[in-house]
Design an enzyme around this catalytic site. Structure first.
Site, PDB file in Angstrom:
ATOM      1  N   LYS A 165       0.830  -1.213   0.000  1.00 18.48           N
ATOM      2  CA  LYS A 165       0.000   0.000   0.000  1.00 18.48           C
ATOM      3  C   LYS A 165       0.861   1.258   0.000  1.00 18.48           C
ATOM      4  O   LYS A 165       0.675   2.168   0.799  1.00 18.48           O
ATOM      5  CB  LYS A 165      -0.957  -0.003   1.194  1.00 18.48           C
ATOM      6  CG  LYS A 165      -1.919  -1.193   1.162  1.00 18.48           C
ATOM      7  CD  LYS A 165      -2.901  -1.174   2.302  1.00 18.48           C
ATOM      8  CE  LYS A 165      -3.868  -2.340   2.241  1.00 18.48           C
ATOM      9  NZ  LYS A 165      -3.273  -3.681   2.388  1.00 18.48           N
TER      10      LYS A 165
HETATM   11  P1  OMP Z   1      -7.664 -11.893   5.382  1.00 15.61           P
HETATM   12  O1  OMP Z   1      -8.711 -11.036   6.044  1.00 15.61           O
HETATM   13  O2  OMP Z   1      -6.838 -12.674   6.337  1.00 15.61           O
HETATM   14  O3  OMP Z   1      -8.223 -12.723   4.251  1.00 15.61           O
HETATM   15  O4  OMP Z   1      -6.587 -10.895   4.726  1.00 15.61           O
HETATM   16  C1  OMP Z   1      -6.947  -9.766   4.004  1.00 15.61           C
HETATM   17  C2  OMP Z   1      -5.717  -9.156   3.365  1.00 15.61           C
HETATM   18  O5  OMP Z   1      -6.129  -8.177   2.391  1.00 15.61           O
HETATM   19  C3  OMP Z   1      -4.795  -8.426   4.315  1.00 15.61           C
HETATM   20  O6  OMP Z   1      -3.466  -8.516   3.832  1.00 15.61           O
HETATM   21  C4  OMP Z   1      -5.280  -6.989   4.242  1.00 15.61           C
HETATM   22  O7  OMP Z   1      -4.273  -6.061   4.565  1.00 15.61           O
HETATM   23  C5  OMP Z   1      -5.667  -6.885   2.753  1.00 15.61           C
HETATM   24  N1  OMP Z   1      -6.710  -5.895   2.427  1.00 15.61           N
HETATM   25  C6  OMP Z   1      -7.901  -5.885   3.098  1.00 15.61           C
HETATM   26  O8  OMP Z   1      -8.172  -6.731   3.962  1.00 15.61           O
HETATM   27  N2  OMP Z   1      -8.828  -4.919   2.825  1.00 15.61           N
HETATM   28  C7  OMP Z   1      -8.640  -3.975   1.858  1.00 15.61           C
HETATM   29  O9  OMP Z   1      -9.524  -3.161   1.615  1.00 15.61           O
HETATM   30  C8  OMP Z   1      -7.451  -3.989   1.123  1.00 15.61           C
HETATM   31  C9  OMP Z   1      -6.527  -4.990   1.363  1.00 15.61           C
HETATM   32  C10 OMP Z   1      -5.436  -5.117   0.399  1.00 15.61           C
HETATM   33  O10 OMP Z   1      -5.036  -4.079  -0.163  1.00 15.61           O
HETATM   34  O11 OMP Z   1      -5.032  -6.211   0.045  1.00 15.61           O
END
Ligand code: OMP
Length: 267
Positions: A94
């Site tokens: 990010k």
């Molecule tokens: P889980 O919730 O474990 O499936 O992981 C979600 C992943 O996506 C993490 O690495 C978060 O930082 C990322 N993420 C989000 O959860 N929400 C967003 O809006 C954006 C991201 C991202 O940019 O990947």
């Protein structure tokens, strides 16, 4: 090879739109591994070996590696090197700063760590992101509509009759090698982003631990080629806390892949 070509090949080879989030947390490592930094690479290796035939990409959130200190950077690089070369790697860091600093972030992600893609923050504007997009073989995912509750603080602010996230997506719509991050928890609002472009590739996190709707994510998130990247992290990598963690992660990955394909077939 360009990110998009690599991704298309991986999708076709594995018949999957699933992207696994390799976000290792020392506290959550299975009991069969020691809770030490050295176990993180072993954990990642076992998850990659077990799942790489059922996914189309891996996303590594750099926070989980940076939090391990200097050794974390080595583990990040070593993990990227463990991923089969035909599977694209998204470095989720990010990033987003003034252009001269972005030059360094881009070098770090694409040259030093060898990632195929990176997530970026649009808050400093479109122009400063050029140091990323000038890598023509690489790809950036711009945060548009995030999965967390804080999305409402700024992203839903009204801006000349539309939500700010719609305005941000409009700014990036004509740039090539640029996709959008859209949270699965945003449900039918994903449609508002899809309306801006029927071509853009969406990276959709928020399935599993964050309880976003897979049905709505696919219904509104896929592009005209029926493609979107569905990211699942914790719900797969921590499927088991014991020595069978890799096998259980594999079973979960297959379960998500099949669920995705079943929904896609009905669209
Ligand atoms: P889980 O919730 O474990 O499936 O992981 C979600 C992943 O996506 C993490 O690495 C978060 O930082 C990322 N993420 C989000 O959860 N929400 C967003 O809006 C954006 C991201 C991202 O940019 O990947």
């Amino acid at each position: 090879m360009r990110f998009i070509q690599k991704l298309k090949k991986a999708i076709a080879k594995n018949n999957s739109l699933l992207c696994i989030g390799l976000d290792p947390d020392l506290k959550k490592l299975p009991n069969s591994l020691t809770k030490s930094i050295d176990s993180v690479l072993e954990f990642n290796r076992r998850i990659i070996e077990a799942t790489h035939n059922f996914i189309c990409a891996y996303k590594l959130n750099s926070a989980f590696y940076e939090a391990l200190g200097p050794k974390g950077f080595e583990i990040l690089k070593a993990t990227i090197e463990l991923i089969p070369k035909d599977i694209p790697v998204i470095l989720d860091s990010k990033r987003g700063d003034i252009d001269s600093s972005n030059e360094m972030y881009a070098r770090s992600a694409f040259i030093e760590f060898g990632a195929d893609s990176i997530t970026v923050n649009p808050y400093l504007g479109v122009e400063p992101l050029k140091p990323f997009t000038k890598f023509r073989d690489k790809f950036i995912f711009v945060l548009i509509l995030t999965s967390n509750p804080g999305a409402f603080d700024f992203q839903y602010v009204k801006c000349k009759g539309k939500f700010l996230f719609q305005r941000v997506s409009e700014k990036f719509v004509n740039l090539s090698n640029v996709g959008f991050v859209v949270g699965a928890t945003r449900g039918k609002d994903i449609k508002l982003v899809r309306e801006v472009s029927d071509e853009k590739l969406f990276l959709i996190p928020g399935i599993g631990a964050q309880k976003g709707s897979l049905e709505l994510a696919l219904k509104y998130g896929v592009n005209k080629d029926k493609v979107a990247l569905i990211n699942v992290g914790r719900a797969i990598i921590y499927a088991s806390n014991s020595s069978d963690f890799a096998q259980k992660a594999k079973e979960k990955a297959i379960e998500f892949k099949e669920k995705i394909n079943k929904i896609l077939a009905q669209l």
